[in-house]
Scaffold this motif. Sequence first.
Motif, short mmCIF file in Angstrom:
data_model
loop_
_atom_site.label_atom_id
_atom_site.label_comp_id
_atom_site.label_asym_id
_atom_site.label_seq_id
_atom_site.Cartn_x
_atom_site.Cartn_y
_atom_site.Cartn_z
N ALA A 122 34.86 77.09 77.66
CA ALA A 122 35.39 78.11 78.57
C ALA A 122 36.88 78.35 78.29
N LEU A 123 37.61 77.29 78.01
CA LEU A 123 39.05 77.43 77.71
C LEU A 123 39.24 78.20 76.41
N GLU A 126 38.57 81.82 77.02
CA GLU A 126 39.69 82.42 77.74
C GLU A 126 40.83 82.73 76.78
N ARG A 130 42.28 86.42 75.74
CA ARG A 130 43.69 86.75 75.94
C ARG A 130 44.28 87.31 74.64
N GLN A 196 38.94 88.17 82.19
CA GLN A 196 39.18 87.32 81.02
C GLN A 196 38.66 85.91 81.23
N ALA A 197 38.73 85.43 82.47
CA ALA A 197 38.23 84.08 82.75
C ALA A 197 36.71 84.07 82.80
N PHE B 12 39.42 74.11 86.90
CA PHE B 12 39.38 73.07 85.88
C PHE B 12 40.57 73.20 84.93
N ARG B 87 47.43 80.45 83.18
CA ARG B 87 46.12 81.09 83.36
C ARG B 87 46.06 81.76 84.73
N ALA B 89 43.98 83.54 86.32
CA ALA B 89 42.78 83.48 87.14
C ALA B 89 42.73 82.21 88.00
N GLU B 124 51.34 83.42 82.60
CA GLU B 124 50.74 84.71 82.96
C GLU B 124 51.10 85.09 84.38
#
Lengths: 339, 166
Positions: A122-123, A126, A130, A196-197, B12, B87, B89, B124
């Motif tokens: 997931a990271l 992301e 970006r 984006q997430a 997370f 980040r 979000a 961000e």
Amino acid sequence: MKIDLPPLICDYLCHRALVDRHPAYLHLDRQGTVLAAGGDLANYRVEPLQTGAPVSTVFDFMEGLLPLEDDACHLECLQPQAGACIDAHIIPESGGYWLLLLDTSEEEQRRQAMQQKANELALLREAQARQLSGGNASTANVERLALPFEAAGERKDLAVLAVGLRGAAAAASTAAPAVYLEQLFLLRRRLAAHFQARAGVLYRQTGDLLMVFFGLLTAATAKEEQALKALMPILQDEWGAAPEKQLGAGTRLRPALGLASGPAIVGLDQTPGAAGLQAVGAPLQAADLLQQRAQPGELLIDQTIFEKAGALQDRFDALPADSVPGTGRVYTYRKKTLT
Amino acid sequence: MIKKKICMLGAFAVGKTSLVQQYVHSIFSEKYQTTVGVKIDKKTLSVESGAIDLILWDIHGEDAFQSVRTSYLRGAAGLLIVVDGTRRATLDTAFDLKTRATETVGAVPTILVFNKSDLAADWEITPAELAQVRQKGAVTVETSAKTGSGVEETFEMLVRAMLEHA
Ligand SMILES: Nc1nc2c(ncn2[C@@H]2O[C@H](COP(=O)(O)OP(=O)(O)OP(=O)(O)O)[C@@H](O)[C@H]2O)c(=O)[nH]1
Ligand SMILES: [Mg+2]
């Protein structure tokens, strides 16, 4: 519930469920004082255990948990500084409580390995989203990027989301320009980050319009599903109950949403100063048309998205044929109404 | 001895474990090791009125697959809700968690912790955004679990608020 099983089977199941799990128990009064204890206490490093002590001096995690109402409380996978990973069950009874401890160290290790992989992925996604966003996919970046498509050009199936921030023109005529722009930019950034997430790539943002691609980055679920899932929090309740989060607080901007799917050509324009990611194709135009026709707070989708909507299908209503010329059959999302 | 339970919440990989490790053991690791369930740590803090044992609940991160169980929050006297400044979000996740946590434990002292201040160039979240969050009444701090900047101050600020609240 009473399960009718032969004693031998019961014993066997019981043994299987408990073996390696080192059950231990503490009997507590209503104030949380330890009355008695038993089972494999050594496994939890609390032996010798003194009766008469408050349970929170035996287990730090018990601090603040008592008193408990009638319902049993289950705390999964507690990891104290030392010793095993604990599943704790607190079971109330008339005079006090039973605290049941089970060792779930093995399960914890399995879950940790899986969760670690999922989070790292997931990271990574992301970070990729970006780097690809808007003009970010510069030539310099491209070398570091594991591009999920051919830089020179490739045909990709995309779910394209177009977002129009309605009320923008009206707000623009009354609000102080600097305040207005600040609010608009904050909202755009918040939306962009939200997608984006969730495996979306921000393609363009200009004025009160945004365009996001799903299906460009590799993900475990289908692009239509990703897009719809990412849209739900926004559709359901204007993005959560927290007033801080309401869309466009202060400017009353509301998103009109269009979502369409199909093949598009994507590539990178590597001319210095050019906005990296480039895409052309029918779903971009369709998404934009749908967005233009949508009311503030409304989501319109095309036939392909609808077909892939799975369980969400019955939350959509078909619009009369040719409602949005050039986009085929169109469906509108019906918000959950309070019952 | 007074004991107080503090819960670390957030998306997370925002740095919940790193903040606790920095605060309790003065260590930092670049390597990401996600938390499953809850890690429980303890730190004794001396304040004017004596010593307090802080029981720190470092709860697993909120993600698409597992949402934080509210049973973990029972009895919390204070909350640190952590955001990763790099980040955007993770700020929305923080707001969600704040709403859900307040439903469970009521209005206990809460600080929004904007972590990874050492990576300022990659943030961000803009100063304008921070200002907006503050303007809406949230208590915010900036920290770096890596350099230790702001970490001790944050926990001490929360404890002061908890003692006043109690
Ligand atoms: N540069 C920098 N990196 C940080 C900082 N805090 C944490 N990290 C890094 O961010 C990653 C995640 O940190 P963790 O402390 O494991 O995050 P977490 O919130 O506990 O994550 P989960 O347990 O998965 O919810 C690790 O690689 C840390 O090294 C910080 O202040 N600065
Ligand atoms: Mg952690």
